[in-house]
Enzyme design. Structure first.
Site, PDB file in Angstrom:
ATOM      1  N   ALA A 110     -19.194 110.101 -27.774  1.00 32.44           N
ATOM      2  CA  ALA A 110     -17.780 109.852 -27.474  1.00 32.44           C
ATOM      3  C   ALA A 110     -17.392 108.418 -27.834  1.00 32.44           C
ATOM      4  O   ALA A 110     -16.261 108.140 -28.220  1.00 32.44           O
ATOM      5  CB  ALA A 110     -17.510 110.135 -26.002  1.00 32.44           C
ATOM      6  N   ASN A 111     -18.363 107.480 -27.790  1.00 32.04           N
ATOM      7  CA  ASN A 111     -18.063 106.074 -28.084  1.00 32.04           C
ATOM      8  C   ASN A 111     -17.758 105.797 -29.560  1.00 32.04           C
ATOM      9  O   ASN A 111     -17.485 104.661 -29.933  1.00 32.04           O
ATOM     10  CB  ASN A 111     -19.205 105.181 -27.596  1.00 32.04           C
TER      11      ASN A 111
ATOM     12  N   SER B 134     -24.669  94.259 -32.035  1.00 29.01           N
ATOM     13  CA  SER B 134     -23.597  95.249 -32.062  1.00 29.01           C
ATOM     14  C   SER B 134     -22.330  94.783 -31.345  1.00 29.01           C
ATOM     15  O   SER B 134     -21.747  93.770 -31.714  1.00 29.01           O
ATOM     16  CB  SER B 134     -24.134  96.556 -31.479  1.00 29.01           C
TER      17      SER B 134
ATOM     18  N   PRO C 295     -28.686 107.356 -14.811  1.00 32.39           N
ATOM     19  CA  PRO C 295     -28.974 105.926 -14.823  1.00 32.39           C
ATOM     20  C   PRO C 295     -28.694 105.374 -16.216  1.00 32.39           C
ATOM     21  O   PRO C 295     -29.024 106.034 -17.204  1.00 32.39           O
ATOM     22  CB  PRO C 295     -30.476 105.852 -14.504  1.00 32.39           C
TER      23      PRO C 295
ATOM     24  N   GLY D  77     -29.173 103.308 -19.591  1.00 30.94           N
ATOM     25  CA  GLY D  77     -30.361 102.848 -20.297  1.00 30.94           C
ATOM     26  C   GLY D  77     -30.233 101.402 -20.729  1.00 30.94           C
ATOM     27  O   GLY D  77     -31.188 100.787 -21.189  1.00 30.94           O
ATOM     28  N   THR D  78     -29.046 100.837 -20.580  1.00 34.62           N
ATOM     29  CA  THR D  78     -28.822  99.484 -21.101  1.00 34.62           C
ATOM     30  C   THR D  78     -28.399  98.473 -20.027  1.00 34.62           C
ATOM     31  O   THR D  78     -28.386  97.283 -20.277  1.00 34.62           O
ATOM     32  CB  THR D  78     -27.720  99.498 -22.182  1.00 34.62           C
TER      33      THR D  78
ATOM     34  N   ASP E 157     -16.816  98.234 -34.419  1.00 34.98           N
ATOM     35  CA  ASP E 157     -17.499  97.281 -33.536  1.00 34.98           C
ATOM     36  C   ASP E 157     -18.158  96.172 -34.358  1.00 34.98           C
ATOM     37  O   ASP E 157     -17.999  96.108 -35.579  1.00 34.98           O
ATOM     38  CB  ASP E 157     -18.483  97.987 -32.592  1.00 34.98           C
TER      39      ASP E 157
HETATM   40  C1  16G Z   1     -27.175 102.528 -26.673  1.00 39.07           C
HETATM   41  C2  16G Z   1     -27.218 103.681 -27.649  1.00 39.07           C
HETATM   42  C3  16G Z   1     -25.929 104.461 -27.612  1.00 39.07           C
HETATM   43  C4  16G Z   1     -25.640 104.915 -26.199  1.00 39.07           C
HETATM   44  C5  16G Z   1     -25.683 103.761 -25.240  1.00 39.07           C
HETATM   45  C6  16G Z   1     -25.636 104.283 -23.815  1.00 39.07           C
HETATM   46  C7  16G Z   1     -28.287 103.727 -29.821  1.00 39.07           C
HETATM   47  C8  16G Z   1     -28.410 103.066 -31.166  1.00 39.07           C
HETATM   48  N1  16G Z   1     -27.416 103.165 -29.000  1.00 39.07           N
HETATM   49  O1  16G Z   1     -26.193 101.608 -27.044  1.00 39.07           O
HETATM   50  O2  16G Z   1     -26.083 105.554 -28.461  1.00 39.07           O
HETATM   51  O3  16G Z   1     -24.386 105.516 -26.127  1.00 39.07           O
HETATM   52  O4  16G Z   1     -26.899 103.060 -25.394  1.00 39.07           O
HETATM   53  O5  16G Z   1     -25.752 103.220 -22.924  1.00 39.07           O
HETATM   54  O6  16G Z   1     -28.956 104.704 -29.516  1.00 39.07           O
HETATM   55  P1  16G Z   1     -26.033 103.494 -21.393  1.00 39.07           P
HETATM   56  O7  16G Z   1     -27.395 104.134 -21.288  1.00 39.07           O
HETATM   57  O8  16G Z   1     -25.964 102.140 -20.767  1.00 39.07           O
HETATM   58  O9  16G Z   1     -24.960 104.397 -20.889  1.00 39.07           O
HETATM   59 ZN    ZN Z   2     -22.699  98.837 -33.210  1.00 36.68          ZN
END
Ligand code: 16G
Ligand code: ZN
Length: 540
Positions: free
Chosen positions: A377-378, A67, A505, A507-508, A280
């Site tokens: 929002a993204n 992505s 927290p 998720g990524t 993106d």
């Molecule tokens: C992932 C999610 C996106 C979310 C982002 C939040 C999918 C396909 N993608 O990219 O929807 O906005 O995580 O990231 O579900 P964060 O947990 O680091 O804030």
């Molecule tokens: Zn994407």
């Protein structure tokens, strides 16, 4: 099970060994990491896709992309039969396979047990559709998925270069026997562009679409958007920048960059066009922007699409005299600007539901309505229309007892539904839908922006020792751990007019995110900073 298959698997594993000590989890974005350490996981994903296909007796998609991440990353995620994301209950199988080391006997034993549990056989039919974005690492990773799936007797369709939403669409069409459209790329563009053309041509006095300058993030969307220009001559013109011929993928450009830094991307002239958009790297996110009369950068993010789409749909349902028979809902996350939520509830009179971050939560909730409109929002989002509402709209469009104006509105909705990719957020489909609405409603980009005024907001990343110390409830809007953190946030928020703040927290990434909004930018910044300090103190 067949010894020959096991031997082939062993050979493939020797070719692409798992690096020692590596741990990869299947998260919201599937498996994602630096591309050079991904080949081994593609073997596991290929097998899992084949098993999922055997169980569902349907085609399963495998999309290779990272992505909006940099070029050196890559990733993979599975697509379920109706074009939706992999069912959560299967994420545990993905994680189990990921955690197993390169011992073919152990892996084989696990797979035998799993297949018995799932009640499928090695020789059962399977069908996998693979596609990938423009990253250099993608073709090799795709070929590994293919070889692994073939060991498990899968037929593989390799579409090669597609956007993520195009593959979601293809999987849905393939499994729906063409009811949703034809599963090829030509089928995708024909469906969307014909619907766009119909909507514009059936509407009297539309505003001609002005040229839209597109920042394609140096990714797959640049190739694909040229088809839109070819199919809609005289109706829509896209000037494509950051098309991959010069810059690097997602570097200082693309929807994520624009949204995160709230500034224009590099690589396109900012004076020549009245409106711009950024997609993106895999074309599933979209944001619009323009330079206002004072040469200020103005951005329209996911919340703005929700507002525009719901305003259009509600207006047309009203004109078709269907509004009171249809339950519309908008789904947002805690990140939605408070002004957008107010506008949707109080001006458009449409209910808003709030769910935790992540597309799967929004998509799931949208199924509760006849028409569920969701956007993060993204810039990731789409609209789901129930079969019931599609039938009602079709019947109204064909009902000779209705007035011409009612039938026109129903026909406009029918065309609009076909522009939307209901399987997943789709930058190309959302772009076409936006351009069509602006034209039909005779609305300029300034007019769209002026529907409401965003509350100033600030987002911060806070590095902490252990982000799992922060636990949330109520769609991430309130904190339950550490104790008293929420009390402190409440107390701070109460000092700011129109103040709102939450922490969650990520998720990524290994961080905690802080969000704050308030009546002025200065106050939003102050509030965010004060909340950051408490988070730091309470997670020491
Ligand atoms: C992932 C999610 C996106 C979310 C982002 C939040 C999918 C396909 N993608 O990219 O929807 O906005 O995580 O990231 O579900 P964060 O947990 O680091 O804030
Ligand atoms: Zn994407």
């Amino acid at each position: 099970m067949s010894e020959a298959a096991k031997e082939k698997l062993a050979a493939l594993m020797r070719e692409h060994p798992k690096p020692t000590g590596i741990i990869l989890g299947y998260g919201t974005a599937g498996f994602r990491s630096r591309s050079d350490i991904l080949p081994w996981i593609m073997i596991r994903i290929g097998i899992l896709a084949a098993l999922r296909s055997k169980v569902k007796q349907a085609c399963i998609g495998t999309m290779i992309t990272a992505s909006h991440n940099p070029e050196h990353d890559n990733g993979v995620k599975l697509i379920d039969p109706h074009g939706e994301m992999l069912d959560q209950s299967w994420e545990v199988f993905a994680n189990n396979l990921s955690s197993l080391d390169d011992d073919v006997n152990k892996l084989w034993k696990y797979l035998e047990t799993l297949m018995a549990q799932l009640n499928v056989q090695l020789h059962d039919n399977a069908m996998i559709a693979i596609a990938y974005d423009t990253r250099q690492s993608s073709p090799l990773l795709a070929s590994i998925v293919q070889r692994a799936a073939e060991i498990f007797y899968a037929n593989v369709m390799n579409f090669e270069l597609l956007t993520t939403p195009q593959l979601h669409y293809a999987v849905r069409c393939y499994n729906d026997d063409g009811l949703y459209g034809h599963y090829t790329e030509a089928g995708y563009f024909t469906k969307l562009c014909t619907a766009f053309q119909n909507l514009i041509e059936m509407t009297p006095n539309t505003k001609p679409c002005e040229t839209l300058a597109v920042d394609a993030a140096n990714g797959i969307g640049a190739h694909k958007l040229t088809y839109v220009n070819q199919q809609l001559p005289g109706l829509l013109h896209l000037e494509i920048f950051n098309d991959g011929t010069r810059g690097h993928l997602n570097e200082k450009c693309g929807a994520d960059y624009v949204k995160l830094y709230q500034k224009a991307p590099e690589g396109l002239p900012l004076t020549n066009y009245s409106k711009y958009c950024s997609i993106d790297g895999d074309a599933d996110r979209l944001v619009y922007f323009f330079m206002d009369q004072n040469h200020q950068f103005r951005m329209l993010d996911g919340d703005r699409f929700s507002v525009l789409f719901v305003a259009f749909i509600a207006k047309k349902l009203q004109e078709a005299k269907l509004l009171d028979q249809v339950q519309i809902g908008v789904i947002q996350t805690a990140y939605a600007n408070g002004s957008s939520t107010d506008y949707i509830i109080n001006i458009l009179k449409v209910p808003v539901a709030c769910v935790p971050t992540g597309v799967k939560h929004l998509h799931h909730k949208a199924l509760d309505y006849d028409i569920g409109i969701y956007f993060e929002a993204n810039g990731h989002g789409t609209i789901l229309f129930s079969d019931n509402v599609k039938n009602k709209i079709k019947a109204a469009a064909e009902d000779a007892n209705r007035t011409e104006a009612e039938r026109l509105a129903a026909n406009q909705l029918r065309a609009f539904i076909d522009i939307i990719n209901e399987t997943v957020g789709d930058a190309i489909a959302d772009l076409l839908a936006t351009e069509a609405i602006l034209s039909v409603l005779n609305l300029s980009i300034e007019g769209w922006l002026n529907l409401y005024t965003d509350l100033p907001q600030r987002q911060l990343k806070v590095p902490v020792k252990d982000r799992t110390m922060i636990q949330t409830t109520d769609a991430e809007r309130r904190c339950v751990a550490p104790v008293h953190l929420q009390d402190c946030i409440d107390e701070l928020v109460s000092k700011y007019p129109s103040g709102r703040s939450f922490v969650r927290p990520s998720g990524t990434e290994d961080i905690v995110r802080v969000y704050a909004e308030a009546a002025t930018q200065e106050q939003a910044d102050q509030l965010a900073d004060a909340v950051r300090k408490i988070v730091e103190d309470m997670t020491k």
